[in-house]
Write a protein that holds these residues in place. Structure first.
Motif, mmCIF file in Angstrom:
data_model
loop_
_atom_site.group_PDB
_atom_site.id
_atom_site.type_symbol
_atom_site.label_atom_id
_atom_site.label_comp_id
_atom_site.label_asym_id
_atom_site.label_seq_id
_atom_site.Cartn_x
_atom_site.Cartn_y
_atom_site.Cartn_z
ATOM 1 N N GLY A 1 -41.214 -6.460 -22.397
ATOM 2 C CA GLY A 1 -40.393 -5.254 -22.379
ATOM 3 C C GLY A 1 -41.094 -4.054 -21.776
ATOM 4 N N THR B 1 -34.917 -3.701 -22.934
ATOM 5 C CA THR B 1 -35.343 -5.024 -22.494
ATOM 6 C C THR B 1 -35.705 -5.889 -23.682
ATOM 7 O OG1 THR B 1 -36.173 -4.123 -20.412
ATOM 8 C CG2 THR B 1 -37.007 -6.274 -21.065
ATOM 9 N N GLY C 1 -40.728 -2.443 -17.990
ATOM 10 C CA GLY C 1 -39.668 -1.551 -17.540
ATOM 11 C C GLY C 1 -40.163 -0.225 -16.994
ATOM 12 N N SER D 1 -37.842 -0.039 -21.738
ATOM 13 C CA SER D 1 -38.594 -1.026 -22.503
ATOM 14 C C SER D 1 -37.867 -1.465 -23.784
ATOM 15 C CB SER D 1 -39.981 -0.474 -22.857
ATOM 16 O OG SER D 1 -40.769 -0.361 -21.695
ATOM 17 N N SER E 1 -38.393 2.930 -11.648
ATOM 18 C CA SER E 1 -38.965 3.319 -12.932
ATOM 19 C C SER E 1 -38.815 4.814 -13.141
ATOM 20 C CB SER E 1 -40.445 2.929 -12.981
ATOM 21 O OG SER E 1 -41.134 3.611 -13.996
ATOM 22 N N GLU F 1 -48.083 1.389 -21.062
ATOM 23 C CA GLU F 1 -47.526 0.115 -21.523
ATOM 24 C C GLU F 1 -48.271 -0.384 -22.748
ATOM 25 O OE1 GLU F 1 -47.769 -2.424 -18.091
ATOM 26 O OE2 GLU F 1 -45.665 -2.121 -17.631
ATOM 27 N N ALA G 1 -36.023 -5.603 -16.967
ATOM 28 C CA ALA G 1 -36.744 -4.330 -16.949
ATOM 29 C C ALA G 1 -36.536 -3.614 -15.624
ATOM 30 C CB ALA G 1 -38.233 -4.562 -17.196
ATOM 31 N N CYS H 1 -37.437 -10.816 -18.880
ATOM 32 C CA CYS H 1 -37.901 -9.469 -19.223
ATOM 33 C C CYS H 1 -38.227 -8.669 -17.961
ATOM 34 C CB CYS H 1 -39.142 -9.543 -20.117
ATOM 35 S SG CYS H 1 -38.818 -9.961 -21.847
#
Length: 438
Positions: A149, A119, A152, A116, A158, A374, A110, A106
């Motif tokens: 996930g 992933t 990511g 996300s 990012s 997140e 990611a 992951c």
């Protein structure tokens, strides 16, 4: 009208409009236009097109569609499955190695895709059935992938960090570097909890896997290493002063497409069209939100709302950590209902003066904000990753997925606390590589 009272009215109106079901960008434009007409008159609307398109007149924005194409080209192949299988072969002898493999896959996927949901889908399709087959609890199997996930939007490159950098005029390179150590810390916390939960459940004895020869372990690496090399190359070019983020993203996107075509035989025009179509849709969505948020920020500034809030915060005799706690609660609640990009673009104009006035580093704050986002990805009522996992494994109830994800939310809260205690976790690497911020 008092600007602070007007700010509260704007906030309530914005929430009501967004909850009506309209898209985030359209909602922001409706609120902005409404308040500008009421307080500045209809002629103020003449500036909206100029502000809307002017917000997009930024070379750094080119990195967004390029990084999205990178992620889409990787997600359209078997790279996720190969990455998972490679880690499984190398970690099969490690106690609880399968859950470690999934979380490691992951984290790496990611970093390659920056998405996300992608992933969760790519790793979860293979990882969840395999973990359940070997006796891992459903909550650990589903929760670990849902939480993994979310990495990511933190581990570079990012898109969320790019958006924050553009919204706050902060160095994107420093933001990428700031996410590295906290991202690895989160991976370590996730793995530690998963291993502890597996051991506590008493299922560890059922988790052994078949052994792999060294030939089998090395055989799969050529399918995975090129993508990792591209990510490392992009970061090296960016931090080595060779190219700008936009230029490195463009080269990375081209190389990812070529590798997808060469290694995974992605030659069919229909498959390439899907990659470009999906990338265009996501890019337009994000750029439209950025443009609309520019108009929204102009409205807040024009009505002196942003300045008044910053001035009011500066006069408060409140401990700055209490203030930061309140900001975190606000971000957490906002992340429950809105996507990360929308929260950043709406909140940054208001929060940035507050955190800088209180003496907080905006680079450090970007990491704290991202971890809050997140948490929103695995928390109801929206919790996008929860529904992705439920789509992959429909026989695992949403309640079980949510229950399995809650300990990982605790890991993220612990990470925020550690960042507050040791802000160098986010600021040390950017300062070492790029020099101390002035």
């Amino acid at each position: 009208m008092d600007p602070l009272l007007l700010g509260a009215i704007v906030a309530i109106a914005t929430i009501l409009v967004l909850f009506s079901g309209v898209s985030v960008a359209i909602g922001l434009l409706i609120v902005s236009a409404g308040f500008l007409i009421i307080f500045d008159g209809p002629r103020s609307l003449e500036l909206m097109p100029e502000i809307l398109f002017g917000k997009l007149d930024n070379f750094a924005l080119l990195s967004i569609p390029m990084f999205i194409i990178m992620g889409a080209s990787i997600a359209s192949t078997r790279a996720g499955a190969d990455l998972y299988e490679a880690l499984e072969r190398w970690l099969t002898r490690v106690p609880g190695g399968l859950v470690v493999s999934n979380l490691g896959a992951c984290a790496l996927f990611a970093a390659m895709s920056g998405s996300s949901p992608a992933t969760c889908a790519a790793i979860g399709k293979m990882g969840i059935p395999e973990m359940r087959k070997r006796g891992y609890p459903d909550g650990v199997a589903a929760g670990s992938i849902a939480a993994g996930g979310t990495l990511g939007i933190l581990i570079p490159p990012s898109v969320t960090m790019i958006v924050y950098g553009i919204a706050t005029e902060t160095s994107i390179g420093r933001l990428f570097l700031a996410g590295v150590i906290p991202g690895l810390m989160l991976v370590g916390l996730f793995m530690a909890w998963s291993l502890y939960s597996t051991w506590k459940s008493g299922d560890g004895g059922q988790l052994s896997a078949g052994s792999y020869s060294w030939a089998e372990r090395f055989e799969i690496l050529p399918r995975v290493l090129p993508f990792l090399a591209i990510i490392l190359g992009v970061l090296y070019a960016m931090y080595g002063g060779i190219a700008t983020p936009s230029e490195t993203a463009a080269v990375g996107a081209l190389l990812c497409l070529l590798i997808a075509m060469i290694i995974y035989k992605l030659w069919q025009p229909q498959a390439l069209w899907v990659v470009l179509r999906d990338s265009t849709k996501e890019s337009v969505m994000i750029l439209f939100i950025i443009a609309a948020a520019g108009v929204f920020s102009y409205m807040l500034s024009s009505l002196f709302i942003t300045q008044s809030i910053a001035e009011w915060i500066g006069t408060l005799d409140v401990n700055r950590w209490i203030l930061m706690g309140a900001v975190n609660i606000f971000l957490l609640i906002a992340g429950f209902f809105l996507p990360p990009v929308a929260v950043i673009l709406m909140a940054a104009p208001i929060l940035l003066p507050i955190i800088t006035t209180a003496g907080f580093d905006p680079i450090w704050f970007a990491v704290v904000l991202t971890i809050n986002m997140e948490i929103g990805l695995i928390s109801p009522p929206v919790g996008l990753n929860l529904y992705v996992i439920n789509g992959i494994a429909p026989d695992i109830s949403l309640k079980t997925i949510l229950t399995g994800s809650l300990p990982f939310v605790g890991c993220m809260v612990l990470a925020i606390i550690l960042l507050c205690l040791f802000p160098e976790l986010a600021t040390w690497l950017p300062d070492v590589i790029m020099g101390a911020a002035v």
